[in-house]
Design an enzyme around this catalytic site. Structure first.
Site, mmCIF file in Angstrom:
data_model
loop_
_atom_site.group_PDB
_atom_site.id
_atom_site.type_symbol
_atom_site.label_atom_id
_atom_site.label_comp_id
_atom_site.label_asym_id
_atom_site.label_seq_id
_atom_site.Cartn_x
_atom_site.Cartn_y
_atom_site.Cartn_z
ATOM 1 N N HIS A 139 1.507 -0.972 3.239
ATOM 2 C CA HIS A 139 0.166 -1.630 3.217
ATOM 3 C C HIS A 139 -0.300 -2.101 4.606
ATOM 4 O O HIS A 139 -1.670 -2.143 5.123
ATOM 5 C CB HIS A 139 0.357 -3.152 2.733
ATOM 6 N N LEU A 384 8.953 -3.584 -4.424
ATOM 7 C CA LEU A 384 7.961 -2.542 -4.152
ATOM 8 C C LEU A 384 7.718 -2.363 -2.642
ATOM 9 O O LEU A 384 6.615 -1.510 -2.521
ATOM 10 C CB LEU A 384 6.772 -3.066 -4.809
ATOM 11 N N PHE A 385 8.373 -2.736 -1.745
ATOM 12 C CA PHE A 385 8.411 -2.325 -0.337
ATOM 13 C C PHE A 385 7.041 -2.362 0.340
ATOM 14 O O PHE A 385 6.791 -1.555 1.298
ATOM 15 C CB PHE A 385 9.348 -1.057 0.023
ATOM 16 N N CYS A 386 6.063 -3.428 0.054
ATOM 17 C CA CYS A 386 4.934 -3.264 0.623
ATOM 18 C C CYS A 386 4.172 -2.136 0.477
ATOM 19 O O CYS A 386 3.584 -1.566 1.320
ATOM 20 C CB CYS A 386 5.001 -3.531 2.118
ATOM 21 N N ALA A 387 4.529 -1.410 -0.787
ATOM 22 C CA ALA A 387 3.576 0.062 -0.994
ATOM 23 C C ALA A 387 3.542 0.040 -2.434
ATOM 24 O O ALA A 387 3.885 0.861 -3.081
ATOM 25 C CB ALA A 387 4.594 1.192 -0.255
#
Ligand code: PMP
Length: 465
Positions: A139, A384-387
């Site tokens: 992100h 979701l790992f900022c993706a």
């Protein structure tokens, strides 16, 4: 789970290429006893190198203001700050003055982080600039371009397709306006390496510029602005073993010089006057200082430079070869478990850094990660790992909202709610990765030994059990 004691784990030889802080920290297990914490979440934040800590400690008594004082320590601190700029420029293979046929050298601007660096560049885009990003980006690389027309490209299934997709998109754009491509060097989800040099060549062939998000690449591989022929590179100190709040945007000076200062204030201004009519007139600096208003983070920048030196001296060839071994330990150790599926865009054998995400059939990622922590003392990340677009795509559909943890109970093969990510680097001893492999095997085979429940959206051991 809180850290209970710090001990010298003299019984456990730690073998890792470079010593880091926290290597002796023990944490309690929910099942009883304590264990040396296995930090396997380097992709989020890596522990400080011991060398970085020592360098910071040696400097700390001499701390003084930067660019602001006449005293001896101020001057020393200013020199240290500007030395760090040179060290980082060298580490990142910045082009010297007049290099690259562009008439001026690259600039190193100190920021707080990769997010900050990319937001700085976003604030410096020329009018009418188009931005091209893949939907697979973190992100921090996907979102800052709020004042530009953004084209979000489909996730590619190979490095070659990434280049073709970009070329097609750039060929369709208005040919004369400014354009910027933002691309990651190594994915924070799959660890896969992206074809940065080829993407840079494609961008330039179509009159666009390119910024490399090196947050995950720089801790694992050499990054050279010159050799990759990128226009800018952004990175974070806390992923580069220097967690003291510094980051970098390095690259071409022109857009930065022409932009309004990122922050307005002291340090960015060369001359400020009050006009007769009561308004204020400002002449801004046009070097890196233009975007570094406020008192600089000299400790963070000194730490970052120290990490750059330590990694360069250790040699990326050596570090990457060791990391390959650890990746193989994970992959080979779990290869016979059909329940474990690694996430990948480019295929299981694609070159990658020490970052691996996976889902486990029948488990929510947060439940699996909680069990790794509580029962084995292993720290990983889940979610979701900022993706979000990337991970949703790799999970095969939108994950449902988080519900109660406490599975297994969900049916094997059912869609996972989030993935688990394991990541490591120069301070990781073999034992941490071996323990991780053993833990995954045991959890898949036998299930969790404790019960868990969801508190404030996080899966935690059930204290009432
Ligand atoms: N890009 C990538 C690929 C990342 O992994 C991260 C951090 N997870 C960032 C950008 C943002 O870094 P920071 O939080 O240090 O700004």
């Amino acid at each position: 789970m809180s850290v209970s004691t710090v001990s010298t784990a003299a019984d456990r030889p730690v073998r890792a290429p470079l010593p880091v802080l926290g290597r002796d920290v023990t944490v309690p297990l929910v099942t009883g006893g304590e264990v040396v914490h296995a930090a396997l979440d380097y992709a989020a934040s890596a522990p400080a190198l011991q060398r970085v800590w020592d360098d910071v400690a040696a400097y700390a008594p001499h701390y003084g203001s930067v660019h602001r004082g006449a005293g001896h320590l101020s001057r020393l601190s200013t020199d240290l700050f500007e030395d760090a700029r040179r060290t980082v420029a060298e580490f990142l293979g910045c082009r010297l003055e007049g290099g690259g046929g562009r008439g001026e050298g690259d600039q190193v601007v100190f920021t707080r982080s990769t997010t900050d660096s990319l937001n700085l560049l976003a604030a410096a885009l020329p009018d009418g600039c188009e931005v091209f990003v893949f939907e697979t980006e973190h992100h921090a690389a996907l979102l800052p371009w709020r004042n530009a027309r953004v084209t979000c490209l489909d996730a590619p299934s190979s490095p070659r397709q990434a280049v073709e997709t970009l070329e097609r998109a750039l060929a369709d754009r208005h040919p004369h306006g400014p354009a910027l491509v933002c691309v990651t060097g190594a994915s924070n989800v799959t660890g896969e390496l992206w074809p940065v040099r080829e993407l840079a060549a494609a961008a330039h062939a179509h009159g666009a510029r390119i910024v490399l998000d090196a947050a995950q690449l720089a801790p694992h591989r050499p990054v050279s602005v010159r050799e990759l022929d990128v226009d800018w590179v952004a990175l974070s100190g806390h992923k580069l073993y220097a967690p003291f709040g510094s980051g970098v945007l390095a690259g071409r000076a022109d857009w930065l010089r022409e932009a309004e200062p990122y922050l307005a204030g002291g340090g960015a201004s060369r001359r400020v006057t009050r006009r007769e009519d009561g308004t204020v007139d400002v002449e801004w600096h046009d070097g890196a200082a233009r975007h570094e208003a406020g008192s600089p983070n000299v400790i963070g920048v000194h730490a970052l430079a120290s990490a750059c030196r330590a990694l360069t001296e250790a040699g990326f060839d050596t570090l990457a070869a060791r990391e390959e071994q650890l990746i193989r330990t994970v992959r080979d150790g779990l290869a016979d478990l059909p329940e474990v599926r690694f996430l990948s865009l480019f295929g299981d054998d694609a070159p990658r850094v020490g970052v691996l995400s996976f889902v486990v059939a029948g488990w929510d990622g947060s439940h699996f990660a909680a069990a790794l922590s509580a029962e084995y003392g292993i720290g990983v990340r889940d979610g979701l790992f900022c993706a979000h677009p990337l991970v949703r795509g790799l999970l095969g559909g939108g994950p449902r909202d988080r519900g109660e943890c406490g599975a297994p109970g969900t049916v094997p093969g059912e869609k996972a709610l989030g993935a688990v990510r394991v990541s490591f680097g120069v301070g990781t001893p073999d034992e941490h990765v071996e323990r991780f492999v053993r833990a995954v095997r045991e959890l898949v085979r036998d299930g969790a030994r404790w019960s868990y429940r969801t508190v404030d959206g996080r899966c935690v051991p059930d204290a009432s059990r």
